[in-house]
Scaffold this motif. Structure first.
Motif, mmCIF file in Angstrom:
data_model
loop_
_atom_site.group_PDB
_atom_site.id
_atom_site.type_symbol
_atom_site.label_atom_id
_atom_site.label_comp_id
_atom_site.label_asym_id
_atom_site.label_seq_id
_atom_site.Cartn_x
_atom_site.Cartn_y
_atom_site.Cartn_z
ATOM 1 N N ASN A 296 -3.103 10.275 -4.849
ATOM 2 C CA ASN A 296 -3.269 8.832 -5.020
ATOM 3 C C ASN A 296 -4.384 8.374 -4.083
ATOM 4 N N ARG A 297 -5.459 7.882 -4.644
ATOM 5 C CA ARG A 297 -6.588 7.470 -3.815
ATOM 6 C C ARG A 297 -6.549 5.980 -3.476
ATOM 7 N N LEU A 298 -5.575 5.288 -4.036
ATOM 8 C CA LEU A 298 -5.459 3.853 -3.773
ATOM 9 C C LEU A 298 -4.625 3.583 -2.533
ATOM 10 N N ILE A 299 -3.534 4.342 -2.373
ATOM 11 C CA ILE A 299 -2.685 4.197 -1.187
ATOM 12 C C ILE A 299 -2.314 5.580 -0.664
ATOM 13 N N ASP A 300 -2.278 5.737 0.643
ATOM 14 C CA ASP A 300 -1.954 7.026 1.244
ATOM 15 C C ASP A 300 -0.555 7.477 0.839
ATOM 16 N N ASN A 301 -0.478 8.724 0.382
ATOM 17 C CA ASN A 301 0.803 9.327 0.007
ATOM 18 C C ASN A 301 1.536 8.533 -1.076
ATOM 19 N N VAL B 24 -6.345 7.846 -15.277
ATOM 20 C CA VAL B 24 -7.036 8.285 -14.061
ATOM 21 C C VAL B 24 -7.138 7.212 -12.988
ATOM 22 N N GLY B 25 -6.779 5.962 -13.306
ATOM 23 C CA GLY B 25 -6.813 4.928 -12.289
ATOM 24 C C GLY B 25 -5.893 5.286 -11.137
ATOM 25 N N SER B 26 -6.354 5.082 -9.916
ATOM 26 C CA SER B 26 -5.609 5.360 -8.675
ATOM 27 C C SER B 26 -5.513 6.845 -8.360
ATOM 28 N N HIS B 27 -6.061 7.727 -9.204
ATOM 29 C CA HIS B 27 -5.853 9.160 -9.050
ATOM 30 C C HIS B 27 -7.174 9.911 -8.832
ATOM 31 N N SER B 28 -7.152 10.813 -7.869
ATOM 32 C CA SER B 28 -8.304 11.680 -7.619
ATOM 33 C C SER B 28 -7.833 13.121 -7.552
ATOM 34 N N GLY B 29 -8.779 14.041 -7.659
ATOM 35 C CA GLY B 29 -8.443 15.445 -7.501
ATOM 36 C C GLY B 29 -8.061 15.749 -6.057
ATOM 37 N N LYS B 30 -7.273 16.787 -5.893
ATOM 38 C CA LYS B 30 -6.751 17.134 -4.568
ATOM 39 C C LYS B 30 -7.474 18.328 -3.971
ATOM 40 N N ASP C 184 -9.891 2.290 -16.818
ATOM 41 C CA ASP C 184 -9.313 3.271 -15.911
ATOM 42 C C ASP C 184 -7.866 2.839 -15.701
ATOM 43 N N PHE C 185 -6.971 3.303 -16.548
ATOM 44 C CA PHE C 185 -5.573 2.877 -16.495
ATOM 45 C C PHE C 185 -4.848 3.661 -15.413
ATOM 46 N N SER C 186 -4.122 2.975 -14.554
ATOM 47 C CA SER C 186 -3.489 3.641 -13.423
ATOM 48 C C SER C 186 -2.361 4.566 -13.856
ATOM 49 N N GLY C 187 -2.408 5.794 -13.345
ATOM 50 C CA GLY C 187 -1.348 6.753 -13.617
ATOM 51 C C GLY C 187 -0.012 6.353 -13.020
ATOM 52 N N GLN C 188 -0.007 5.332 -12.157
ATOM 53 C CA GLN C 188 1.253 4.882 -11.580
ATOM 54 C C GLN C 188 2.141 4.182 -12.613
ATOM 55 N N PHE C 189 1.567 3.817 -13.751
ATOM 56 C CA PHE C 189 2.358 3.210 -14.828
ATOM 57 C C PHE C 189 2.964 4.260 -15.763
ATOM 58 N N ASP C 190 2.528 5.505 -15.642
ATOM 59 C CA ASP C 190 2.947 6.526 -16.603
ATOM 60 C C ASP C 190 4.453 6.771 -16.588
ATOM 61 N N ALA C 191 5.051 6.729 -15.397
ATOM 62 C CA ALA C 191 6.494 7.011 -15.309
ATOM 63 C C ALA C 191 7.292 6.023 -16.160
ATOM 64 N N PRO D 7 -1.530 -1.466 -10.364
ATOM 65 C CA PRO D 7 -0.327 -2.265 -10.092
ATOM 66 C C PRO D 7 -0.646 -3.545 -9.321
ATOM 67 N N GLY D 8 -0.001 -4.635 -9.743
ATOM 68 C CA GLY D 8 -0.271 -5.936 -9.146
ATOM 69 C C GLY D 8 0.016 -6.009 -7.659
ATOM 70 N N LYS D 9 0.963 -5.211 -7.165
ATOM 71 C CA LYS D 9 1.320 -5.288 -5.749
ATOM 72 C C LYS D 9 0.188 -4.799 -4.849
ATOM 73 N N TYR D 10 -0.801 -4.128 -5.422
ATOM 74 C CA TYR D 10 -1.936 -3.662 -4.627
ATOM 75 C C TYR D 10 -3.187 -4.521 -4.845
ATOM 76 N N TYR D 11 -3.028 -5.673 -5.477
ATOM 77 C CA TYR D 11 -4.182 -6.474 -5.884
ATOM 78 C C TYR D 11 -5.090 -6.853 -4.715
ATOM 79 N N ASP D 12 -4.521 -7.041 -3.536
ATOM 80 C CA ASP D 12 -5.328 -7.448 -2.382
ATOM 81 C C ASP D 12 -5.666 -6.299 -1.450
ATOM 82 N N ASN D 13 -5.373 -5.061 -1.870
ATOM 83 C CA ASN D 13 -5.766 -3.907 -1.051
ATOM 84 C C ASN D 13 -7.284 -3.824 -0.946
#
Length: 449
Positions: free
Chosen positions: A210-215, A281-287, A376-383, A411-417
């Motif tokens: 996750n490249r948007l938030i650590d861990n 791929v949104g919020s996601h990078s290779g490791k 770039d749709f965030s993979g955090q919505f996939d679940a 995700p909206g909760k990260y809108y101001d990150n």
């Protein structure tokens, strides 16, 4: 006396300049709205989705599948698309050629084309042209599912407006070239169709972060569609969530990044034909532990090895359903942030970047539902989408870049990150991701009927 005149002239000029700036800002920017009410948009989307024809779960267990690829490596150097810092620089050489790859699937009653281009996105200008020209070969955008690998080292020169400053000036011949190659690959695939058995499945591959938030949470599932044709040829479509950004902005070689090396490896070993589509791929990078070609090697090897080790997880598709829907996506006014609390007014953004219709696409093959997004749709919505599909006896595969583009959807909760995904590239405001996810949930339910 002359000094007074000069001083007066300077003051007047400064006042005029400041006035122009103030007027420009007043007509160009507005406060960010963090309380966008999308209830009316959602109700209208529900009405649109409710009109979709129910999918019949046909008796056939035999699909007919054809495949093809067409080389889209340009004969002359073009701008590259992917990193705005390049400002339209031309690629220096070809590291590996780029293609359009296509599967055409039929259940005897209907047929669809699944197309993936080795590009950053499927350019909206190309989609517009395809809408006019696909009927020439017996297809339309209503039965053509588009996607891209999202390589940041592929060709540009396909966008107008402000985007042209980043990815090179618009070149109509490139847009026509890409559309022609897509049509050629669809036509060739539709001419070599054979009875086939199809399997699908999801395989965990720990190669994404996750490249948007650590861990933060990730979707680490490699989503697979495998075809066994009755001439013994084997085809495979893979989709994964890690951005194809192994190669940095200073690397000006034309390349498919890790998806290209992955596809090539599969075709050298087990498969006659392989293709890749960027997932959510949104919020996601290779490791990968390194960047550059070492990253390309690591990502391709990691995915290929995990796939080979767990290919037994693939299971036959259930049922013979085949249907595709393309639903116009209703959006709130854009509000592209220039500062944390200030954004461009909609007309300014639209005049700079152009206006194109946007769509959600949904394709059901057996019990697999592919969901195409223009972003770039965030993979955090996939679940969430996986859960909805599972409760309907279906399996979901979300892909990005389906022929339009509306920035990052996170995700909206990260809108101001403080991150470019949530600041510069989040174009449609807080809550847009949750709204689109709700619409996609409804598409799954519609396709489950």
């Amino acid at each position: 006396m002359r000094l007074k005149k000069v001083f007066r002239f300077v003051l007047i000029s400064l006042a005029v300049f400041i006035g122009v700036i103030v007027v420009f800002l007043a007509i160009s920017i507005a406060p960010v709205d963090r309380t966008i009410d999308r209830r009316s948009l959602y109700e209208a989307m529900l009405a649109r989705i409710d009109t979709l024809r129910a999918v019949g779960n046909e008796d056939t267990l035999t699909f007919f599948v054809g495949y093809a690829k067409a080389n889209i490596t340009p004969r002359h150097r073009t701008a590259t698309a992917g990193y705005g810092t390049r400002r339209g620089k031309l690629f220096e050489s070809v590291h590996d050629s780029i293609y359009v790859r296509t599967l055409v699937v039929s259940n005897g009653k209907r047929r669809v084309a699944i197309v993936s281009a080795d590009l950053l996105i499927v350019p909206p200008a190309v989609t517009t042209l395809l809408e006019k020209e696909l009927p020439e070969i017996g297809f339309t955008l209503n039965n053509t599912y588009l996607g891209a690998i999202h390589s940041h080292n592929s060709i540009g020169n396909w966008a107008k407006g402000a985007t042209a400053l980043l990815y090179g000036p618009y070149n109509d011949s490139i847009v026509h070239f890409l559309a022609d190659k897509i049509k050629a690959s669809i036509q060739e695939a539709s001419e070599n169709m054979l009875p086939s058995k199809i399997r699908a499945g999801f395989i965990p591959v720990p190669a994404v972060a996750n490249r948007l938030i650590d861990n933060g949470p990730v979707d680490s599932l490699l989503r697979v569609l495998e075809v066994q044709r009755n001439d013994s040829s084997k085809l495979v479509l893979l989709s994964y969530t890690a951005h194809a950004t192994c190669l940095p902005d200073e690397d000006l070689h034309l390349s498919r990044d890790y998806p290209g090396q992955l596809v090539d490896a599969l075709e050298k070993n087990k498969y006659t034909f392989a293709m890749f589509m960027a997932g959510a791929v949104g919020s996601h990078s290779g490791k990968a532990p390194e960047s550059g070609q070492a990253c390309v090697n690591w990502m391709a090897d990691e995915i290929a090895q995990n796939f080979a080790n767990h290919s037994a997880a693939l299971t036959p598709l259930r049922g013979g359903a085949l249907a595709m829907h393309r639903v116009p996506l209703l959006l709130s006014d854009p509000q592209v942030k220039v500062l944390k609390n200030w954004c461009l007014r909609p007309r300014v953004f639209e005049s700079a970047f152009g206006e194109y219709p946007e769509y959600l696409t949904a394709l059901r093959i057996g019990d697999l539902v592919m969901l195409g997004t223009p972003c770039d749709f965030s993979g955090q919505f996939d679940a969430t989408l996986d859960s909805v599909a599972h409760h309907q006896g279906l399996r979901a595969m979300v892909t990005s870049f389906n022929g339009g583009y509306i920035g990052y959807v996170t995700p909206g909760k990260y809108y101001d990150n403080d991150h470019y995904e949530t600041q510069l590239m989040n174009w449609y405001g807080k809550g847009n991701g949750e709204y689109m996810t709700q619409c996609m949930e409804q598409l799954i339910l519609a396709l489950s009927k």
